[in-house]
Scaffold this motif. Structure first.
Motif, PDB file in Angstrom:
ATOM      1  N   HIS A   1       0.857  -1.195   0.000  1.00  0.00           N
ATOM      2  CA  HIS A   1       0.000   0.000   0.000  1.00  0.00           C
ATOM      3  C   HIS A   1       0.886   1.236   0.000  1.00  0.00           C
ATOM      4  N   LEU A   2       0.864   1.988  -1.100  1.00  0.00           N
ATOM      5  CA  LEU A   2       1.666   3.205  -1.218  1.00  0.00           C
ATOM      6  C   LEU A   2       0.757   4.427  -1.083  1.00  0.00           C
ATOM      7  N   HIS A   3       0.965   5.201  -0.014  1.00  0.00           N
ATOM      8  CA  HIS A   3       0.167   6.397   0.227  1.00  0.00           C
ATOM      9  C   HIS A   3       0.774   7.596  -0.503  1.00  0.00           C
ATOM     10  N   ASP A   4      -0.096   8.511  -0.912  1.00  0.00           N
ATOM     11  CA  ASP A   4       0.342   9.733  -1.600  1.00  0.00           C
ATOM     12  C   ASP A   4       1.332   9.384  -2.709  1.00  0.00           C
ATOM     13  N   TRP A   5       0.876   8.529  -3.582  1.00  0.00           N
ATOM     14  CA  TRP A   5       1.725   7.922  -4.614  1.00  0.00           C
ATOM     15  C   TRP A   5       1.898   8.847  -5.815  1.00  0.00           C
ATOM     16  N   VAL A   6       3.156   9.092  -6.178  1.00  0.00           N
ATOM     17  CA  VAL A   6       3.492   9.828  -7.400  1.00  0.00           C
ATOM     18  C   VAL A   6       4.588   9.031  -8.108  1.00  0.00           C
ATOM     19  N   PRO A   7       4.296   8.372  -9.223  1.00  0.00           N
ATOM     20  CA  PRO A   7       5.308   7.544  -9.898  1.00  0.00           C
ATOM     21  C   PRO A   7       6.485   8.375 -10.381  1.00  0.00           C
ATOM     22  N   ALA A   8       7.684   8.025  -9.942  1.00  0.00           N
ATOM     23  CA  ALA A   8       8.892   8.751 -10.319  1.00  0.00           C
ATOM     24  C   ALA A   8       9.346   8.332 -11.715  1.00  0.00           C
ATOM     25  N   GLU A   9       9.965   9.238 -12.414  1.00  0.00           N
ATOM     26  CA  GLU A   9      10.405   8.983 -13.786  1.00  0.00           C
ATOM     27  C   GLU A   9      11.338   7.788 -13.867  1.00  0.00           C
ATOM     28  N   GLU A  10      12.263   7.673 -12.877  1.00  0.00           N
ATOM     29  CA  GLU A  10      13.247   6.594 -12.939  1.00  0.00           C
ATOM     30  C   GLU A  10      12.640   5.215 -12.680  1.00  0.00           C
ATOM     31  N   ASP A  11      11.403   5.172 -12.161  1.00  0.00           N
ATOM     32  CA  ASP A  11      10.750   3.894 -11.902  1.00  0.00           C
ATOM     33  C   ASP A  11       9.833   3.459 -13.039  1.00  0.00           C
ATOM     34  N   LEU A  12       9.725   4.274 -14.080  1.00  0.00           N
ATOM     35  CA  LEU A  12       8.880   3.945 -15.229  1.00  0.00           C
ATOM     36  C   LEU A  12       9.733   3.401 -16.360  1.00  0.00           C
ATOM     37  N   ARG A  13       9.271   2.324 -16.976  1.00  0.00           N
ATOM     38  CA  ARG A  13       9.990   1.734 -18.097  1.00  0.00           C
ATOM     39  C   ARG A  13       9.043   1.625 -19.285  1.00  0.00           C
ATOM     40  N   PRO A  14       9.477   2.019 -20.501  1.00  0.00           N
ATOM     41  CA  PRO A  14       8.580   1.986 -21.656  1.00  0.00           C
ATOM     42  C   PRO A  14       8.219   0.568 -22.058  1.00  0.00           C
ATOM     43  N   ARG A  15       6.934   0.323 -22.268  1.00  0.00           N
ATOM     44  CA  ARG A  15       6.465  -0.985 -22.730  1.00  0.00           C
ATOM     45  C   ARG A  15       5.990  -0.923 -24.170  1.00  0.00           C
ATOM     46  N   SER A  16       5.588   0.263 -24.629  1.00  0.00           N
ATOM     47  CA  SER A  16       5.141   0.427 -26.012  1.00  0.00           C
ATOM     48  C   SER A  16       5.259   1.898 -26.372  1.00  0.00           C
ATOM     49  N   PHE A  17       5.133   2.189 -27.663  1.00  0.00           N
ATOM     50  CA  PHE A  17       5.228   3.561 -28.140  1.00  0.00           C
ATOM     51  C   PHE A  17       4.055   3.864 -29.067  1.00  0.00           C
ATOM     52  N   GLU A  18       3.594   5.088 -29.035  1.00  0.00           N
ATOM     53  CA  GLU A  18       2.623   5.557 -30.012  1.00  0.00           C
ATOM     54  C   GLU A  18       3.379   6.183 -31.157  1.00  0.00           C
ATOM     55  N   TYR A  19       3.124   5.705 -32.386  1.00  0.00           N
ATOM     56  CA  TYR A  19       3.839   6.210 -33.558  1.00  0.00           C
ATOM     57  C   TYR A  19       2.897   7.067 -34.384  1.00  0.00           C
ATOM     58  N   ARG A  20       3.242   8.324 -34.569  1.00  0.00           N
ATOM     59  CA  ARG A  20       2.421   9.220 -35.371  1.00  0.00           C
ATOM     60  C   ARG A  20       2.831   9.048 -36.827  1.00  0.00           C
ATOM     61  N   LEU A  21       1.869   8.674 -37.644  1.00  0.00           N
ATOM     62  CA  LEU A  21       2.153   8.403 -39.053  1.00  0.00           C
ATOM     63  C   LEU A  21       2.491   9.694 -39.809  1.00  0.00           C
ATOM     64  N   PRO A  22       3.440   9.618 -40.739  1.00  0.00           N
ATOM     65  CA  PRO A  22       3.801  10.820 -41.508  1.00  0.00           C
ATOM     66  C   PRO A  22       2.676  11.232 -42.457  1.00  0.00           C
ATOM     67  N   TYR A  23       2.563  12.536 -42.681  1.00  0.00           N
ATOM     68  CA  TYR A  23       1.542  13.043 -43.600  1.00  0.00           C
ATOM     69  C   TYR A  23       2.037  12.877 -45.026  1.00  0.00           C
ATOM     70  N   VAL A  24       1.211  12.253 -45.862  1.00  0.00           N
ATOM     71  CA  VAL A  24       1.585  12.083 -47.286  1.00  0.00           C
ATOM     72  C   VAL A  24       0.463  12.604 -48.172  1.00  0.00           C
TER      73      VAL A  24
END
Length: 246
Positions: free
Chosen positions: A223-246
């Motif tokens: 149980h984590l009270h007053d929880w704010v996820p720190a940047e160093e504890d986050l790891r990328p699992r996926s990415f959103e890719y914005r498609l190029p305009y053609v």
């Protein structure tokens, strides 16, 4: 190692799930620190001859483990982990390369089910785990005098007590409490200074699947009270890719 040793109460690994039995009762939470490719197993490699031989034995003889006395410093150096090893060394996880479980798990094969240690492929079982964790969280806050409303989105529980307000994100797993999946909305909501957020994690949940109605029980609470996820504890699992305009 992210959690102390404990005795499991719930089947978790694929072969345990298949047999609905606990085959590995002693567990602890771990997170991958780095990925190394084309590592020499010779005398000049970071593992040395003794550890390299132990890996060969464990790979050819299932269930055979060897206790090895080795200096881990060459391995830390090869992995790019900035630590100088000593007897009381603690490796700072927020200073490691930060690989995810998906990046270190072996390739899929017919003999090896897909999905990491914390992933449950059965949607009915996954729902039972989520509801059980949420029920435990609701009971906890109600015992402390909070009025609890279940929301689901943008967060799981809305708690009020007098003039206080608290928002709760709930996570459940059959494994150890090492990491949880978060959406970008969950991260941004927890980081919003206008919100007071708790993280309530229930691990080692047992699920009875031999009946039509899956029944979840037990669990260990973080149980984590007053929880704010720190940047160093986050790891990328996926990415959103914005498609190029053609």
């Amino acid at each position: 190692m992210r959690e102390r040793f404990y005795e499991a109460q719930a089947p978790h690994w694929p072969d345990e799930e298949a047999e609905s039995a606990i085959k590995y009762p002693v567990r602890f939470g771990i997170e991958p620190l780095a990925v190394l490719h084309d590592v020499s197993l010779g005398e000049d490699g970071p593992l040395g001859l003794a550890a390299s031989d132990a890996i060969r034995v464990s790979g050819t003889q299932r269930g055979i483990g060897m206790l090895i006395d080795m200096n881990p410093q060459p391995l830390l150096d090869a992995a790019g982990i900035p630590a100088q090893w000593s007897e009381q060394q603690t490796v700072a996880l927020n200073r490691t390369p930060g690989f995810t479980a998906e990046q270190v798990k072996p390739p899929k094969s017919p003999e090896r089910p897909s999905g990491g240690a914390g992933f449950v492929s059965d949607p009915k079982k996954r729902k039972a785990i989520e509801l059980h964790a949420e029920d435990m969280a609701v009971a906890h806050y109600e015992r402390d005098g909070w009025t609890v409303v279940r929301l689901g989105k943008p967060y799981d529980l809305h708690c009020t007590r007098g003039g206080e307000e608290r928002r709760v994100e709930v996570k459940g797993t059959t494994g150890a409490a090492t990491s949880v999946d978060l959406t970008i909305n969950e991260v941004e909501h927890a980081r919003d200074l206008q919100n007071t957020v708790d993280l309530y994690v229930v691990s080692d949940i047992k699920v009875e699947v031999r009946t039509d109605n899956y029944t979840a029980s037990g669990g260990r609470v973080l149980h984590l009270h007053d929880w704010v996820p720190a940047e160093e504890d986050l790891r990328p699992r996926s990415f959103e890719y914005r498609l190029p305009y053609v």
